[in-house]
Design a protein around this motif. Structure first.
Motif, short mmCIF file in Angstrom:
data_model
loop_
_atom_site.label_atom_id
_atom_site.label_comp_id
_atom_site.label_asym_id
_atom_site.label_seq_id
_atom_site.Cartn_x
_atom_site.Cartn_y
_atom_site.Cartn_z
N LEU A 83 57.85 39.67 -34.11
CA LEU A 83 56.90 38.57 -34.12
C LEU A 83 56.68 38.01 -32.71
O LEU A 83 55.55 37.80 -32.28
CB LEU A 83 57.41 37.48 -35.06
N LEU A 84 57.77 37.78 -32.00
CA LEU A 84 57.66 37.23 -30.65
C LEU A 84 56.96 38.20 -29.71
O LEU A 84 56.13 37.80 -28.89
CB LEU A 84 59.05 36.88 -30.12
N GLU A 85 57.28 39.48 -29.84
CA GLU A 85 56.63 40.48 -29.00
C GLU A 85 55.13 40.50 -29.26
O GLU A 85 54.32 40.59 -28.32
CB GLU A 85 57.24 41.85 -29.29
N ALA A 86 54.74 40.39 -30.54
CA ALA A 86 53.32 40.38 -30.87
C ALA A 86 52.63 39.15 -30.28
O ALA A 86 51.52 39.24 -29.74
CB ALA A 86 53.15 40.43 -32.38
N LEU A 87 53.28 37.98 -30.37
CA LEU A 87 52.68 36.76 -29.83
C LEU A 87 52.53 36.85 -28.31
O LEU A 87 51.48 36.48 -27.76
CB LEU A 87 53.55 35.55 -30.20
N ILE A 88 53.57 37.31 -27.63
CA ILE A 88 53.52 37.40 -26.17
C ILE A 88 52.47 38.42 -25.73
O ILE A 88 51.68 38.18 -24.82
CB ILE A 88 54.91 37.75 -25.62
N HIS A 89 52.47 39.58 -26.39
CA HIS A 89 51.49 40.61 -26.05
C HIS A 89 50.06 40.11 -26.31
O HIS A 89 49.17 40.28 -25.47
CB HIS A 89 51.76 41.86 -26.89
N GLY A 90 49.86 39.48 -27.48
CA GLY A 90 48.52 39.01 -27.81
C GLY A 90 48.02 37.95 -26.86
O GLY A 90 46.83 37.90 -26.52
N ALA A 91 48.92 37.06 -26.40
CA ALA A 91 48.52 36.00 -25.48
C ALA A 91 48.10 36.56 -24.13
O ALA A 91 47.33 35.91 -23.40
CB ALA A 91 49.66 35.01 -25.30
N ASP A 92 48.58 37.76 -23.79
CA ASP A 92 48.23 38.37 -22.51
C ASP A 92 46.90 39.12 -22.54
O ASP A 92 46.40 39.52 -21.50
CB ASP A 92 49.33 39.36 -22.08
N GLN A 93 46.37 39.34 -23.73
CA GLN A 93 45.12 40.08 -23.86
C GLN A 93 43.95 39.12 -23.72
O GLN A 93 43.61 38.42 -24.67
CB GLN A 93 45.06 40.82 -25.20
N VAL A 94 43.37 39.06 -22.55
CA VAL A 94 42.31 38.09 -22.26
C VAL A 94 40.95 38.78 -22.33
O VAL A 94 40.77 39.88 -21.83
CB VAL A 94 42.52 37.45 -20.86
#
Length: 338
Positions: A207-218
């Motif tokens: 879950l945390l990996e998905a949140l961090i990865h998703g936040a980096d996709q601009v």
């Protein structure tokens, strides 16, 4: 409505899972509110709505799987103090997309994260929706324990939708599916603290990996769609004035929009025109009164007229097409309190 729950041999505290089904929109709404999701629902297409939810609680973490077989529009506030992470658990690649605030959602995404933004969600038929509900403080604490010190919760939740690469999203989707499958096949295993701990240790990094990865996709998601704020303004007025007669021209004035913009906005985001939406909204209003009414006292025609349905034959036809039953079949069928 049915409800089952696992026994809890040797485990103190609340039962960690429950399963409920519903038959009809009002039963669904009551179940959703018991799950601490204060949402309003509107059925958008005809037929007898059926579905259900599996709810799992592991410590402060709540996992929900909702099955819905009709088009549903939902709106309302999000649980205070908690982060609600939603995803499509069984994307088909064929059916229409889910829509949040008018935007068509990609299959590989998490949505609903912006805690300051209300829910405005339209679900197509045959959806299996997953929700992970976590107290914000717990998520940050878990991130520190897992070596993700400095996890920027505000940054991760700055946008309501985070797009993921398909493999990362499928990994999270698959693991959630395994948890719900475990409940169905061997619920007693979920009662064991050691298994609950293993689930948290496996799920939280995903879950945390998905949140961090998703936040980096601009910049990967399209701009917010045109006219959605016009649609919301019209919806708000209609919901605040449910029985007040109104024409399309008057509704345009209330929404500060042209006739073309209002009609196109509703068609784009809800698949129907504003006056068709108004009819659905008022049919639901009649249904709620029939469900709560005394069959010996209530006159169906009088209630329908109060909500603007002056032709009894047309009203009965529209009601049956939407809800899959006659108005007199609804009368007196009480819904358990939320």
């Amino acid at each position: 409505m049915t409800q089952t729950a696992a026994a809890s041999p040797g485990v103190s505290g609340p039962v960690p899972w429950a399963q409920q089904s519903w038959s009809g929109l009002e039963e669904m709404e009551a179940v959703v509110r018991r799950l601490e999701l204060p949402l309003q629902l509107l059925q958008l297409d005809g037929g007898h709505l059926r579905g259900g939810v599996v709810a799992i609680r592991i410590g402060p973490l709540r996992l929900l799987r909702l099955r819905i077989d009709r088009r549903i529009h939902s709106w309302g506030p999000k649980p205070p103090g908690e982060l609600t992470i939603s995803l499509d658990l069984e994307p088909s690649g064929v059916r229409p997309p889910l829509r949040a605030h008018g935007s068509a959602l990609p299959e590989s995404c998490l949505f609903g994260l912006d805690r300051g933004r209300e829910v405005h969600l339209t679900l197509p038929r045959e959806v299996v929706l997953g929700l992970v509900v976590i107290p914000s403080e717990s998520l940050c604490s878990w991130a520190d324990q897992l070596g993700g010190g400095g996890f920027d919760l505000q940054g991760a939740c700055r946008r309501n939708v985070l797009q993921l690469d398909p493999l990362r999203c499928e990994g999270l989707r698959s693991y959630l599916g395994q948890i719900f499958a475990l409940v169905a096949s061997d619920p007693c295993r979920l009662q064991q603290p050691s298994n609950q701990r293993l689930i948290l240790e496996d799920l939280l990094p995903l879950l945390l990996e998905a949140l961090i990865h998703g936040a980096d996709q601009v910049g990967r998601l399209p701009r917010p769609p045109a006219r959605i704020e016009i649609v919301k303004a019209a919806q708000l007025w209609l919901h605040d004035h449910p029985q007040q007669p109104i024409t399309l021209a008057e509704l345009c004035r209330q929404a500060h929009a042209s006739r073309r913009s209002l009609i196109q906005g509703f068609r784009d985001h809800l698949g129907m025109g504003p006056m068709a939406y108004l009819k659905l909204h008022r049919l639901h209003g009649v249904r709620r009164l029939l469900l709560a009414g005394d069959p010996d006292q209530v006159r169906i025609g009088a209630i329908a007229a109060e909500w603007g349905f002056l032709n009894a034959g047309h009203f009965a036809r529209d009601y049956r097409l939407l809800f899959g039953e006659r108005p007199r079949d609804t009368l007196g069928h009480r819904i358990p309190p939320a």
